[in-house]
Write an enzyme that holds these catalytic residues in place. Structure first.
Site, short mmCIF file in Angstrom:
data_model
loop_
_atom_site.label_atom_id
_atom_site.label_comp_id
_atom_site.label_asym_id
_atom_site.label_seq_id
_atom_site.Cartn_x
_atom_site.Cartn_y
_atom_site.Cartn_z
N ASP A 1 -7.93 -5.63 0.36
CA ASP A 1 -8.43 -6.46 -0.74
C ASP A 1 -8.00 -7.91 -0.63
OD1 ASP A 1 -9.82 -4.48 -2.01
OD2 ASP A 1 -8.02 -3.70 -2.96
N HIS B 1 0.85 -1.19 0.00
CA HIS B 1 0.00 0.00 0.00
C HIS B 1 0.88 1.23 0.00
CE1 HIS B 1 -3.17 2.80 1.13
NE2 HIS B 1 -4.00 1.87 0.68
N1 CMC Z 1 3.98 -7.61 -4.85
C1 CMC Z 1 5.33 -7.61 -5.04
N2 CMC Z 1 6.10 -6.53 -4.89
C2 CMC Z 1 5.50 -5.38 -4.52
C3 CMC Z 1 4.11 -5.30 -4.30
C4 CMC Z 1 3.35 -6.47 -4.47
N3 CMC Z 1 2.04 -6.45 -4.29
N4 CMC Z 1 3.79 -4.04 -3.96
C5 CMC Z 1 4.94 -3.35 -3.96
N5 CMC Z 1 5.98 -4.16 -4.30
C6 CMC Z 1 7.41 -3.79 -4.35
C7 CMC Z 1 7.72 -2.99 -5.60
O1 CMC Z 1 8.14 -3.83 -6.66
C8 CMC Z 1 8.82 -2.07 -5.11
O2 CMC Z 1 10.00 -2.82 -5.04
P1 CMC Z 1 11.43 -2.09 -5.32
O3 CMC Z 1 11.60 -1.05 -4.27
O4 CMC Z 1 12.44 -3.20 -5.24
O5 CMC Z 1 11.34 -1.52 -6.70
C9 CMC Z 1 8.41 -1.76 -3.67
O6 CMC Z 1 7.64 -2.91 -3.25
C10 CMC Z 1 7.58 -0.50 -3.52
O7 CMC Z 1 6.49 -0.60 -4.42
P2 CMC Z 1 5.83 0.60 -5.22
O8 CMC Z 1 5.08 0.09 -6.40
O9 CMC Z 1 6.88 1.66 -5.45
O10 CMC Z 1 4.82 1.16 -4.11
P3 CMC Z 1 3.63 2.12 -4.38
O11 CMC Z 1 3.38 2.81 -3.10
O12 CMC Z 1 3.85 2.97 -5.57
O13 CMC Z 1 2.45 1.10 -4.75
C11 CMC Z 1 0.60 -0.36 -4.61
C12 CMC Z 1 1.45 0.69 -3.89
C13 CMC Z 1 -0.66 -0.63 -3.79
C14 CMC Z 1 0.18 0.14 -5.99
C15 CMC Z 1 1.45 -1.66 -4.76
O14 CMC Z 1 1.83 -2.12 -3.48
C16 CMC Z 1 0.72 -2.75 -5.53
O15 CMC Z 1 0.75 -2.76 -6.75
N6 CMC Z 1 0.01 -3.70 -4.80
C17 CMC Z 1 -0.78 -4.71 -5.45
C18 CMC Z 1 -2.11 -4.10 -5.86
C19 CMC Z 1 -3.04 -3.91 -4.68
O16 CMC Z 1 -3.23 -4.80 -3.86
N7 CMC Z 1 -3.66 -2.72 -4.61
C20 CMC Z 1 -4.66 -2.43 -3.60
C21 CMC Z 1 -4.32 -1.27 -2.75
S1 CMC Z 1 -5.43 -1.21 -1.32
C22 CMC Z 1 -6.96 -0.83 -1.99
C23 CMC Z 1 -7.05 0.57 -2.40
O17 CMC Z 1 -6.90 1.46 -1.54
O18 CMC Z 1 -7.35 0.81 -3.58
#
Ligand code: CMC
Length: 432
Positions: A371, A313
């Site tokens: 989720d 998140h």
């Molecule tokens: N699985 C594997 N790796 C992950 C995941 C995941 N679900 N989420 C983040 N990472 C890794 C990412 O690859 C990155 O690694 P590195 O630093 O080595 O490059 C690190 O963790 C930080 O990730 P980010 O994408 O920069 O983080 P963000 O804050 O931009 O993204 C997120 C947050 C929710 C989009 C992401 O965690 C994600 O894609 N999660 C899966 C989708 C999901 O479950 N979304 C629902 C969010 S809760 C409901 C809502 O509020 O809508």
């Protein structure tokens, strides 16, 4: 906003004069540096794609402490609300700032109930969609279409119009989501039945038919009501910011909320619950618990493009408090429906167990989000996977509306207009 004693000074390495900015304090959480005069004083913008360090507004509705894993609606912890209130009380709280007294609650529920039916012509609009259309495509259309059906309440400068639109949107959203569902399964639409609760009514419109009485199951009703509470608001997330930005132009509330619905659809946001269940089903069909280790290796391999859906998140760097409550509800629903051995639940628990011990997830502070378990609950209730995000939209409508109204009630609000760092061509001529 309260002015802090502190000031922020921006200095430049090229000898240009430094600039001072005021700092404001919230009641809790990070302070903000007020950079509104930055451009005027320095001819420079700030650069923050993804709003990683930008407070886009002042708000008193919802507070998240991502490190603590804390979520408050109007100051009340989400677990207390989930355990002691129903969705109508939480909606009243988000809209009005306080939990309702008994009479206020009864009046509010009655008001919402009186607006559950939608304009009869809307079903003809619905019928224009193909039966296999995604429910979020239908919902975006229907909510946007409401501005054509309810144009008597679209003067956003009029607080009474704003109030009526808020009530209409909250009251009609379950009817619209159920309509999208009935259209896709080819069953007759069910009119609302106003002696039922908000959530009971939705269940009946979803699963009842005109051929027989529908009896609302108490455990299922309570579980779905909790899903609504947990999704009701989440401060300035992507869809809420979309609603605010869209609404800042003075557009009507139905258009602004339709923009929120469209934004929510994406798999990184509200679409994650659907993506998470698809992931669990795929895993179950391809080896189940035995193959969890292999799958996790793929998740950790960046070149695979696979993410563990329902994990991670932007704000929570600790266990999402909603995920804990959802896991509890998941157990309760599965037990009540005789599905204790549900393989997807077992799979989810195993994925969570591995992830919480794995350095990849621990170092990145990746925890289950809301989720991760909500899809399993909805599936057990009988909600089709493609409808999950529409349920999220139904619940989030009250949050969107409360945030939109808060913005418009502020006499100093301005149309949202971000700037950019331009890296394209400088002026050039078309060759003769
Ligand atoms: N699985 C594997 N790796 C992950 C995941 C995941 N679900 N989420 C983040 N990472 C890794 C990412 O690859 C990155 O690694 P590195 O630093 O080595 O490059 C690190 O963790 C930080 O990730 P980010 O994408 O920069 O983080 P963000 O804050 O931009 O993204 C997120 C947050 C929710 C989009 C992401 O965690 C994600 O894609 N999660 C899966 C989708 C999901 O479950 N979304 C629902 C969010 S809760 C409901 C809502 O509020 O809508």
């Amino acid at each position: 906003m309260e002015l802090s004693d502190k000031k922020a000074t921006l200095a430049f390495s090229d000898g240009s004069p430094s600039v001072e900015f005021p700092v404001y304090k919230g009641t809790v959480g990070p302070d903000v540096i007020d950079i509104r005069k930055l451009y005027g004083q320095t001819d420079m913008f700030t650069y923050d794609p993804g709003f990683m360090a930008t407070a886009s507004c002042e708000s008193s509705i919802t507070y998240i402490d991502g490190d603590k894993g804390q979520l408050l609606y109007r100051g009340y912890p989400i677990d207390q609300l989930a355990q002691n209130c129903n969705f109508m009380e939480v909606s009243y709280l988000l809209l009005n700032g306080e939990l309702p007294e008994a009479q206020q609650k009864a009046d509010f529920e009655q008001l919402i109930t009186q607006h559950t039916m939608v304009q009869e012509q809307m079903q003809f609009f619905l019928r224009g969609f193909r039966a296999d259309a995604h429910p979020m495509a239908i919902l975006t259309g229907l909510v946007g279409g409401m501005s054509a059906f309810y144009h008597d309440s679209t003067d956003v400068a009029n607080p009474e119009h704003r109030r009526i639109s808020a009530i209409r949107l909250i009251a009609k959203m379950p009817t619209l989501v159920a309509m999208a569902h009935k259209h896709s399964v080819g069953q007759p639409l069910m009119y609302p039945q106003n002696d039922l609760s908000y959530t009971g009514n939705f269940l009946r419109m979803m699963f009842g038919t005109p051929c027989e009485d529908y009896k609302v199951n108490d455990v299922v009703e309570r579980a779905l009501d909790r899903i609504f509470i947990l999704h009701a608001d989440h401060e300035q997330n992507a869809s809420t910011s979309t609603v605010r930005l869209c609404g800042s132009s003075g557009t009507n509330p139905y258009a602004a909320i339709a923009a929120g619905v469209a934004c929510l659809w994406g798999p990184a946001h509200g679409g994650a619950n659907e993506a998470c269940l698809n992931m669990l089903e795929h895993l179950q069909a391809n080896g189940g618990v035995e193959k969890v280790g292999e799958f996790m290796e793929k998740v950790k391999d960046k070149s695979s493009g696979v993410r563990l859906m329902g994990f991670g998140h932007r704000v929570y760097k600790n266990y999402d408090p909603r995920a804990k409550l959802m896991q509890e509800t998941c157990k309760e629903v599965l037990a009540a429906l005789g599905l204790e051995n549900d393989p997807l639940f077992k799979l989810a628990m195993e994925l969570e167990r591995i992830a919480l011990e794995d350095p990849y997830f621990v170092e990145r502070k990746l925890y289950p989000n809301v989720d991760f378990y909500s899809g399993i609950v909805q599936r057990a209730i009988g909600i089709p996977t493609s409808l999950f995000t529409a349920i999220f939209a139904l619940a989030r409508t009250v949050g969107w509306i409360a945030q939109w109204d808060e913005m418009l009630s502020d006499p100093d609000y301005k149309i949202g207009r971000p700037r950019q760092l331009y890296t394209g061509y400088t002026e050039r001529d078309i060759a003769e």
